[in-house]
Design a protein around this motif. Structure first.
Motif, PDB file in Angstrom:
ATOM      1  N   VAL A  42      35.584  40.200  32.385  1.00 39.00           N
ATOM      2  CA  VAL A  42      34.690  39.720  33.311  1.00 39.00           C
ATOM      3  C   VAL A  42      34.468  38.424  33.232  1.00 39.00           C
ATOM      4  CG1 VAL A  42      32.308  39.892  32.949  1.00 39.00           C
ATOM      5  CG2 VAL A  42      32.619  39.556  34.568  1.00 39.00           C
ATOM      6  N   ASP A  43      34.512  37.553  32.349  1.00 39.75           N
ATOM      7  CA  ASP A  43      34.241  36.293  31.746  1.00 39.75           C
ATOM      8  C   ASP A  43      35.783  35.618  30.947  1.00 39.75           C
ATOM      9  OD1 ASP A  43      34.562  37.458  29.421  1.00 39.75           O
ATOM     10  OD2 ASP A  43      33.251  36.482  28.317  1.00 39.75           O
ATOM     11  N   ARG A  44      36.303  36.405  31.538  1.00 39.10           N
ATOM     12  CA  ARG A  44      38.299  36.279  30.495  1.00 39.10           C
ATOM     13  C   ARG A  44      38.504  34.030  30.836  1.00 39.10           C
ATOM     14  NH1 ARG A  44      42.264  36.243  27.331  1.00 39.10           N
ATOM     15  NH2 ARG A  44      41.867  38.206  26.508  1.00 39.10           N
ATOM     16  N   PRO A  45      38.035  34.079  32.299  1.00 38.11           N
ATOM     17  CA  PRO A  45      38.426  32.814  33.622  1.00 38.11           C
ATOM     18  C   PRO A  45      37.398  31.857  32.783  1.00 38.11           C
ATOM     19  CG  PRO A  45      38.472  34.701  35.067  1.00 38.11           C
ATOM     20  CD  PRO A  45      37.651  35.088  33.852  1.00 38.11           C
ATOM     21  N   TYR A  46      36.446  32.203  32.254  1.00 45.76           N
ATOM     22  CA  TYR A  46      35.378  30.903  31.901  1.00 45.76           C
ATOM     23  C   TYR A  46      36.006  30.515  30.266  1.00 45.76           C
ATOM     24  CZ  TYR A  46      32.158  29.109  28.365  1.00 45.76           C
ATOM     25  OH  TYR A  46      31.347  28.279  27.393  1.00 45.76           O
ATOM     26  N   TRP A  47      36.721  31.553  29.387  1.00 46.75           N
ATOM     27  CA  TRP A  47      37.427  31.212  27.737  1.00 46.75           C
ATOM     28  C   TRP A  47      38.725  30.646  28.766  1.00 46.75           C
ATOM     29  CZ3 TRP A  47      34.837  31.041  24.215  1.00 46.75           C
ATOM     30  CH2 TRP A  47      33.479  31.646  24.264  1.00 46.75           C
ATOM     31  N   GLU A  48      39.532  30.992  29.521  1.00 48.08           N
ATOM     32  CA  GLU A  48      40.586  30.208  30.187  1.00 48.08           C
ATOM     33  C   GLU A  48      40.897  28.589  30.515  1.00 48.08           C
ATOM     34  OE1 GLU A  48      42.463  33.463  32.340  1.00 48.08           O
ATOM     35  OE2 GLU A  48      43.741  34.827  30.566  1.00 48.08           O
ATOM     36  N   GLY A  49      39.515  28.812  31.098  1.00 49.59           N
ATOM     37  CA  GLY A  49      39.413  27.351  31.168  1.00 49.59           C
ATOM     38  C   GLY A  49      38.695  26.708  30.731  1.00 49.59           C
ATOM     39  N   LEU A  50      37.481  26.667  29.444  1.00 49.12           N
ATOM     40  CA  LEU A  50      37.863  26.116  27.976  1.00 49.12           C
ATOM     41  C   LEU A  50      38.537  25.509  27.278  1.00 49.12           C
ATOM     42  CD1 LEU A  50      34.728  27.585  26.196  1.00 49.12           C
ATOM     43  CD2 LEU A  50      34.635  25.887  28.090  1.00 49.12           C
ATOM     44  N   ARG A  51      39.923  26.508  27.733  1.00 45.93           N
ATOM     45  CA  ARG A  51      41.009  26.369  26.926  1.00 45.93           C
ATOM     46  C   ARG A  51      42.211  25.567  27.994  1.00 45.93           C
ATOM     47  NH1 ARG A  51      44.268  32.005  25.295  1.00 45.93           N
ATOM     48  NH2 ARG A  51      43.577  31.728  22.752  1.00 45.93           N
ATOM     49  N   ALA A  52      41.417  25.214  29.119  1.00 46.72           N
ATOM     50  CA  ALA A  52      42.140  24.192  29.966  1.00 46.72           C
ATOM     51  C   ALA A  52      41.581  22.176  29.970  1.00 46.72           C
ATOM     52  CB  ALA A  52      42.470  24.832  31.282  1.00 46.72           C
ATOM     53  N   GLY A  53      40.605  23.323  29.388  1.00 44.77           N
ATOM     54  CA  GLY A  53      39.926  21.423  29.335  1.00 44.77           C
ATOM     55  C   GLY A  53      38.712  21.345  30.404  1.00 44.77           C
ATOM     56  N   GLU A  54      38.684  22.994  30.920  1.00 42.91           N
ATOM     57  CA  GLU A  54      37.525  22.820  31.894  1.00 42.91           C
ATOM     58  C   GLU A  54      36.351  23.458  31.569  1.00 42.91           C
ATOM     59  OE1 GLU A  54      39.337  21.893  35.131  1.00 42.91           O
ATOM     60  OE2 GLU A  54      40.183  24.570  35.641  1.00 42.91           O
ATOM     61  N   LEU A  55      35.025  23.341  32.401  1.00 46.78           N
ATOM     62  CA  LEU A  55      34.208  24.812  32.004  1.00 46.78           C
ATOM     63  C   LEU A  55      34.513  25.423  34.008  1.00 46.78           C
ATOM     64  CD1 LEU A  55      31.507  25.445  32.015  1.00 46.78           C
ATOM     65  CD2 LEU A  55      29.826  23.764  32.756  1.00 46.78           C
ATOM     66  N   ARG A  56      33.852  26.552  33.772  1.00 47.98           N
ATOM     67  CA  ARG A  56      34.240  27.085  34.727  1.00 47.98           C
ATOM     68  C   ARG A  56      32.977  28.194  34.869  1.00 47.98           C
ATOM     69  NH1 ARG A  56      40.937  28.600  34.400  1.00 47.98           N
ATOM     70  NH2 ARG A  56      42.116  26.691  34.304  1.00 47.98           N
ATOM     71  N   LEU A  57      32.582  28.073  36.135  1.00 49.70           N
ATOM     72  CA  LEU A  57      31.461  29.285  36.569  1.00 49.70           C
ATOM     73  C   LEU A  57      31.730  30.141  37.626  1.00 49.70           C
ATOM     74  CD1 LEU A  57      30.057  27.469  34.980  1.00 49.70           C
ATOM     75  CD2 LEU A  57      28.008  28.007  36.118  1.00 49.70           C
ATOM     76  N   GLN A  58      31.531  31.064  37.511  1.00 52.67           N
ATOM     77  CA  GLN A  58      31.882  32.004  38.977  1.00 52.67           C
ATOM     78  C   GLN A  58      31.092  31.291  39.771  1.00 52.67           C
ATOM     79  OE1 GLN A  58      30.429  36.440  37.598  1.00 52.67           O
ATOM     80  NE2 GLN A  58      32.295  36.782  38.280  1.00 52.67           N
ATOM     81  N   ARG A  59      31.742  31.996  41.114  1.00 55.04           N
ATOM     82  CA  ARG A  59      30.929  31.252  42.746  1.00 55.04           C
ATOM     83  C   ARG A  59      31.354  32.049  43.370  1.00 55.04           C
ATOM     84  NH1 ARG A  59      30.219  25.088  45.127  1.00 55.04           N
ATOM     85  NH2 ARG A  59      28.679  25.922  46.574  1.00 55.04           N
ATOM     86  N   CYS A  60      30.458  32.610  44.448  1.00 52.79           N
ATOM     87  CA  CYS A  60      30.887  34.129  44.781  1.00 52.79           C
ATOM     88  C   CYS A  60      32.127  33.474  46.852  1.00 52.79           C
ATOM     89  CB  CYS A  60      29.664  34.663  45.344  1.00 52.79           C
ATOM     90  SG  CYS A  60      29.929  36.158  47.183  1.00 52.79           S
ATOM     91  N   THR A  61      32.701  34.243  46.358  1.00 54.78           N
ATOM     92  CA  THR A  61      33.633  33.703  47.751  1.00 54.78           C
ATOM     93  C   THR A  61      33.150  34.604  49.058  1.00 54.78           C
ATOM     94  OG1 THR A  61      34.461  35.477  47.319  1.00 54.78           O
ATOM     95  CG2 THR A  61      35.929  34.147  46.006  1.00 54.78           C
ATOM     96  N   GLY A  62      32.379  35.214  48.823  1.00 54.13           N
ATOM     97  CA  GLY A  62      31.170  35.311  50.465  1.00 54.13           C
ATOM     98  C   GLY A  62      30.208  33.936  50.619  1.00 54.13           C
ATOM     99  N   CYS A  63      29.281  34.137  49.879  1.00 57.67           N
ATOM    100  CA  CYS A  63      28.059  34.005  50.693  1.00 57.67           C
ATOM    101  C   CYS A  63      28.454  32.216  49.666  1.00 57.67           C
ATOM    102  CB  CYS A  63      26.438  34.298  50.084  1.00 57.67           C
ATOM    103  SG  CYS A  63      26.380  34.510  48.290  1.00 57.67           S
ATOM    104  N   ARG A  64      29.119  32.017  48.560  1.00 55.81           N
ATOM    105  CA  ARG A  64      29.271  30.783  48.068  1.00 55.81           C
ATOM    106  C   ARG A  64      27.716  30.809  47.060  1.00 55.81           C
ATOM    107  NH1 ARG A  64      33.585  29.364  47.569  1.00 55.81           N
ATOM    108  NH2 ARG A  64      32.983  26.974  47.478  1.00 55.81           N
TER     109      ARG A  64
END
Length: 146
Positions: A13-35
Motif C-alpha cells: 500500500v505504501d510502495r509509491p511513497y518509498w519509490e518516491g523517496l528513491r526518485a528524490g521526492e516526497l509523495r503522499l496519497q491524494r484521492c482521485t475522486g474528492c481530492r
C-alpha cells in the motif's frame, strides 16, 4: 525483503511513497475522486470511499507540530546519533497532513520549537535499500512554544 526495518509494507500500500523517496521526492496519497489528502497510506479514501487513491509529489516543507527527544536507540539499525529528535511535521502543501521524521540539526542545547519551519531532505544511508525522509530547520521561528 530488506534487512532494515523500514521500506514498503508487505501488502504494498505504501510502495509509491518509498519509490518516491528513491526518485528524490516526497509523495503522499491524494484521492482521485474528492481530492482529499491521505496519510498514512490507505487502499480507500475515508472521505468519499474511492478505491485506489493516487499519489502526488508534495513540496517537503512544513512546520513542527510536535517533537520528542529520544535517548534510547529503539531501532538499532537506524543510523542516528543519540540523543535524536523526532518531529511531527505539518505539511501545508498537502492539506496539513502530518508526517513523522528525524530532525537532523537538533542538539541537546538547541531544542526545536513548535512552529519551527523545516525542510525535508532524503538520505540513503550506506548499505540501505530504501532512503529515509529527514528534516532540517530552515529558519528560527519567533513566538513558538516549547
Amino acid at each position: 525483503m530488506t534487512s532494515e526495518p523500514w521500506g514498503p509494507a508487505e501488502d504494498g500500500v505504501d510502495r509509491p511513497y518509498w519509490e518516491g523517496l528513491r526518485a528524490g521526492e516526497l509523495r503522499l496519497q491524494r484521492c482521485t475522486g474528492c481530492r482529499a489528502w491521505i496519510w498514512g497510506p490507505q487502499w480507500i479514501c475515508a472521505h468519499c470511499h474511492t478505491f485506489d487513491p493516487g499519489w502526488e509529489p508534495v513540496e517537503p516543507v512544513g512546520t513542527v507540530y510536535t517533537w520528542s527527544r529520544s535517548w534510547y536507540p529503539f531501532i538499532d539499525e537506524l543510523p542516528v546519533a543519540l540523543p535524536y529528535v523526532t518531529v511531527l511535521v505539518e505539511l501545508p502543501h498537502a492539506g496539513n497532513r502530518r508526517v513523522l521524521g528525524i530532525l537532523t540539526d537538533a542538539t541537546a542545547e538547541d531544542a526545536p520549537r513548535i512552529g519551527d519551519a523545516v525542510t525535508g531532505h532524503i538520505e540513503l544511508d550506506e548499505g540501505a535499500t530504501w532512503p529515509l525522509l529527514r528534516w532540517r530547520r530552515t529558519a528560527a521561528t519567533t513566538g513558538g512554544q516549547r
